[in-house]
Design a protein around this motif. Structure first.
Motif, mmCIF file in Angstrom:
data_model
loop_
_atom_site.group_PDB
_atom_site.id
_atom_site.type_symbol
_atom_site.label_atom_id
_atom_site.label_comp_id
_atom_site.label_asym_id
_atom_site.label_seq_id
_atom_site.Cartn_x
_atom_site.Cartn_y
_atom_site.Cartn_z
ATOM 1 N N SER A 1 0.837 -1.203 0.000
ATOM 2 C CA SER A 1 0.000 0.000 0.000
ATOM 3 C C SER A 1 0.874 1.256 0.000
ATOM 4 O O SER A 1 2.044 1.221 0.399
ATOM 5 N N LYS B 1 -14.121 -4.584 6.515
ATOM 6 C CA LYS B 1 -13.913 -3.271 7.132
ATOM 7 C C LYS B 1 -12.436 -2.897 7.202
ATOM 8 O O LYS B 1 -12.099 -1.731 7.456
ATOM 9 N N TYR B 2 -11.529 -3.867 6.940
ATOM 10 C CA TYR B 2 -10.100 -3.588 6.886
ATOM 11 C C TYR B 2 -9.590 -3.469 5.451
ATOM 12 O O TYR B 2 -8.388 -3.285 5.242
ATOM 13 N N GLY B 3 -10.476 -3.586 4.485
ATOM 14 C CA GLY B 3 -10.082 -3.432 3.089
ATOM 15 C C GLY B 3 -9.867 -4.754 2.376
ATOM 16 O O GLY B 3 -9.534 -5.780 2.989
ATOM 17 N N LEU B 4 -10.067 -4.730 1.058
ATOM 18 C CA LEU B 4 -9.860 -5.926 0.241
ATOM 19 C C LEU B 4 -8.374 -6.264 0.146
ATOM 20 O O LEU B 4 -7.532 -5.366 0.060
ATOM 21 N N ASP C 1 -7.041 -11.072 9.147
ATOM 22 C CA ASP C 1 -7.524 -10.100 10.122
ATOM 23 C C ASP C 1 -7.994 -10.718 11.433
ATOM 24 O O ASP C 1 -8.483 -9.982 12.305
ATOM 25 N N VAL D 1 -5.179 -6.785 -1.716
ATOM 26 C CA VAL D 1 -4.835 -6.329 -3.063
ATOM 27 C C VAL D 1 -4.247 -7.448 -3.915
ATOM 28 O O VAL D 1 -4.188 -7.331 -5.141
#
Length: 339
Positions: free
Chosen positions: A146, A227-230, A335, A232
């Motif tokens: 990221s 809620k923590y993002g896909l 997660d 990548v």
């Protein structure tokens, strides 16, 4: 001293060159042969009439600067690969050719490439096309991360991004991400290192490359929370939020999908078992297509709200199903434990 030996050096050199020019020309349609150290060799550099040289296995490591390319390369080196760092893409076919001449001493080559050169992609495309023409088995490993993680890493070592120029670190990251977009799409394996430390990245590389025999397909099944993002690096994403959430069952809330009672609750819900059966069947179809296309790695992401209950339980069952069908499977709960 003979008369020939007494001739001036230049005169003797001319006589030697003339002797070489007096060799008969090859007949039409015949390949000329060169002589190297007294041994006849063909124009492609292999011994004339000798056995065909073994072509080395090739892995190309690329990706975002700061995402862990050097760590991935070091891991392969520890596994016995011959590693070349920052090799210009135009020289990759030459490296493979040299490995083929090593009489089996260089059977696996890993090359690390980056985008510091302006002609990076033109040269890389030409090199990959050349390797495909020669029938070289090659794989591309792409290291992703990221923007936030990359900025943090560059700031921690107080170094500029290779492409930022007079701008900010984020400008260099954006420019590099755009340049690498096509290569990322062609990658056989994408590893997101945003939340990985060095040891976890090495474990991922070991899981993919440490085996003696190369399996037909390797799968990573990853549970995660939306809620923590896909993730990548996911090739396929499935959403478990169509199932009731054990979070709202007080006696199940403290546990995770690894708990037998939570797993039983999830799979007793309408549609859960049917989803597992049908999704596994769909993956068999997709896996067959991946094999035909030469793709060896797939990351399957299974998500729910927090990545604690439903996605974990489904990932456990799906990974077990894939392993039972002969797919080498790595299971990751991204997660779980973050709450």
């Amino acid at each position: 001293m003979t008369e020939h030996e007494a001739q001036p050096t230049a005169k003797r050199d001319r006589a030697h060159n003339q002797a070489g020019q007096d060799q008969p020309e090859p007949a039409a349609g015949e390949e000329p042969e060169a002589q190297e150290n007294g041994e006849q060799v063909s124009t492609d550099g292999t011994p004339a009439g000798g056995p065909e040289a073994a072509i080395p296995e090739l892995v190309i490591i690329s990706g975002m600067s700061g995402a862990g390319r050097s760590t991935a390369a070091k891991c392969l080196e520890d596994l016995g690969w011959f590693v070349v760092d920052n090799l210009p893409p135009a020289l990759i076919p030459t490296m493979v050719e040299l490995g083929a001449r090593s009489q089996g001493n260089v059977a696996r080559i890993a090359v690390v490439v980056d985008v510091r050169g302006r002609r990076f992609f033109d040269n890389l495309r030409e090199s990959l096309a050349d390797l495909d023409t020669r029938g070289v088995t090659r794989r591309i490993v792409f290291l992703e991360s990221s923007d936030e993680a990359l900025v943090r890493r560059f700031e921690s070592v107080r170094r500029p991004h290779p492409l930022q120029g007079d701008g900010r670190i984020v400008d260099g990251i954006a420019a590099e991400r755009e340049l690498l977009r096509e290569l990322r799409g062609d990658a056989d394996l994408v590893i997101d290192t945003s939340s990985l430390n060095v040891h976890e990245l090495r474990a991922k590389m070991d899981a993919q490359f440490a085996g003696e025999e190369e399996p037909e397909l390797r799968a990573t099944v990853m549970s995660f929370g939306f809620k923590y993002g896909l993730p990548v690096d996911a090739d396929l994403v499935a959403d478990m939020r169509f199932l009731p959430n054990p979070h709202w069952v007080p006696e199940l809330r403290p546990f995770t999908g690894l708990n037998e009672e939570v797993s039983a609750y999830v799979f007793n819900q309408p549609g859960a078992k049917e989803f597992l059966d049908r999704y596994a069947e769909l993956l068999r179809l997709i896996a067959a297509g991946y094999r035909r296309e030469g793709k060896r790695y797939v990351t399957i992401a299974i998500g729910c709200t927090g990545g604690k209950h439903r996605s974990v339980a489904m990932s456990e069952k799906l990974a077990a199903r894939l392993a039972a069908e002969g797919v080498e499977t790595v299971l990751v709960h991204r997660d779980m434990g973050r709450e």
